[in-house]
Design an enzyme around this catalytic site. Structure first.
Site, short mmCIF file in Angstrom:
data_model
loop_
_atom_site.label_atom_id
_atom_site.label_comp_id
_atom_site.label_asym_id
_atom_site.label_seq_id
_atom_site.Cartn_x
_atom_site.Cartn_y
_atom_site.Cartn_z
N SER A 207 0.82 -1.24 0.23
CA SER A 207 -0.11 -0.20 -0.06
C SER A 207 0.78 1.33 0.04
O SER A 207 1.96 1.29 0.42
CB SER A 207 -1.10 -0.10 1.19
OG SER A 207 -1.44 1.10 1.33
N TYR A 220 -3.65 -0.87 10.24
CA TYR A 220 -3.36 -1.16 9.09
C TYR A 220 -2.18 -0.44 8.82
O TYR A 220 -1.25 -1.04 7.78
CB TYR A 220 -4.50 -0.28 8.25
CG TYR A 220 -4.24 -0.52 6.72
CD1 TYR A 220 -4.73 -1.91 6.07
CD2 TYR A 220 -3.96 0.35 5.93
CE1 TYR A 220 -4.81 -2.09 4.78
CE2 TYR A 220 -3.89 0.15 4.45
CZ TYR A 220 -4.28 -1.01 4.02
OH TYR A 220 -4.19 -1.38 2.49
#
Length: 384
Positions: A207, A220
């Site tokens: 990400s 996350y």
């Protein structure tokens, strides 16, 4: 394969050098200014930057061969929905034998894959948190490879839980790390022997949040930073075994994991359940009533409202990572060139500047000025 890559790279660097020398010869004044303004080191750095930027064009022109799909198999995690689901369909249409692992093999996503894809695609159950489940997946792949070889493993499975550090329980941190990070490690280690034999590749969906940090999604972000570090280490360690390791780092795309309704529902539950003793001790109902939760919701909704709905941009890069003979070590899917430029500038700017930008953003969204919020949202919408 490596020989051609090295040859193209060498010729590209030589061509870049010759072009810059010709420019210096044709424009002696520019050369003089370069000497006066720039040192030898800065000139060298400029040459490296120009060579790197222009190599992207060279690579796309001369190193764009794709592997033959007919006898190659790809194992993908997290195919219930999102990137993994669409990638499984895409690779099946390209002729690859696809092993699409799903947490819910009888669910809607798995059923859709079985219905619309060819008989080359296999749907199998997988919980990346469980060693036994991963081992069963390896055995299933071995038994159903047929005449194919396992060419690629795509670690795509991921979850999003928790908010800020204070509002997230230790259990939520463990859950997210167990799927996003340790799940990637488990699957990679289990399938590595098959990849050594085929000299294939590992593709990890990480990400943008694995390179730069964003507030209020601490579990996350922590998991993605860990996964990027793992991917980089693995790339160095197995390079000599001719196994490619690719990191795909998307920006914010609208997948089921990031649906605003789901996240807002989780935030409401967080208020009811509490996030742990430290949070409940310092913050009570008056704290929520003061507008903190509403401001946090506004921040989340605004962020997700700018999430790009076109996930095919990510799937395109995932396909290249799997199918190109010479893939990039990192792909950064972005919605358009301007967004790519903005995120690049943010990545390379000093940490103090990043902190200042985040501080300003939080000040805007946690202030009581609705006009200020609307102005900022309008500016962001014009840019993105």
């Amino acid at each position: 394969m490596r020989g051609k890559y090295t040859l193209v790279l060498a010729l590209h660097l030589l061509s870049t050098t010759l072009i810059l020398k010709i420019i210096d010869f044709i424009l002696p004044i520019a050369h003089l200014l370069t000497i006066l303004i720039c040192s030898c080191i800065s000139t060298y750095i400029l040459w490296i930057c120009i060579a790197w930027i222009s190599f992207q064009y060279t690579k796309g022109k001369f190193l764009n061969e794709k592997v033959e799909a007919g006898y190659r198999a790809v194992f993908i995690t997290g195919c219930d929905s999102g990137f993994g689901h669409e990638l499984a369909k895409r690779l099946d249409s390209k002729g690859f034998r696809v092993f699409a692992s799903c947490l819910f093999p009888d669910g809607k996503g798995a059923s859709e894959l079985k219905k619309h894809c060819s008989d080359r695609l296999h749907v199998l159950p997988l919980d990346v948190r469980q060693n036994e489940s991963v081992e069963k997946a390896v055995e299933y792949v071995k038994e159903n490879l047929g005449n194919s070889v396992l060419w690629a493993v795509v670690n795509n499975a991921g979850i999003l839980k928790g908010f800020s550090v204070e509002m997230s329980t230790l259990h939520e941190f463990k859950d997210v790390l167990d799927v996003n990070f340790l799940g990637t490690v488990r699957v990679t280690k289990a399938f590595l022997p098959l990849l050594k034999w085929s000299k294939g590749r590992i593709v990890n969906v990480t990400s943008l949040g694995g390179e730069i940090s964003f507030p209020f999604i601490a579990p996350y972000i922590a998991s993605k930073f860990a996964t990027v570090g793992f991917t980089d280490c693995l790339r160095h360690e197995i390079k000599m075994q001719e196994i490619s390791v690719v990191s795909v780092e998307p920006e914010v795309f609208l997948t089921p994991m990031a649906y605003p309704a789901t996240i807002n529902k989780n935030l409401d539950l967080k208020k009811l359940e509490g996030a742990g003793s430290s949070f409940n001790y310092y913050y009570d109902e008056d704290f929520y009533a003061s507008g903190y939760q509403k401001s946090l919701k506004d921040l989340i909704n605004v962020t997700l409202s700018f999430a790009c709905p076109d996930i095919s941009i990510v799937v395109d890069d995932l396909e290249l990572a799997v199918s190109l003979v010479h893939p990039d070590h990192t792909y950064k899917p972005r919605r358009h060139t301007l967004a790519r430029f903005i995120f690049f500038c943010y990545e390379v700017m000093p940490r103090s500047c990043q902190i200042l930008i985040v501080k300003i953003g939080l000040f805007v969204f946690f202030s009581e000025s609705k006009i200020l919020k609307k102005i900022v949202m309008k500016i962001i919408s014009l840019i993105i």
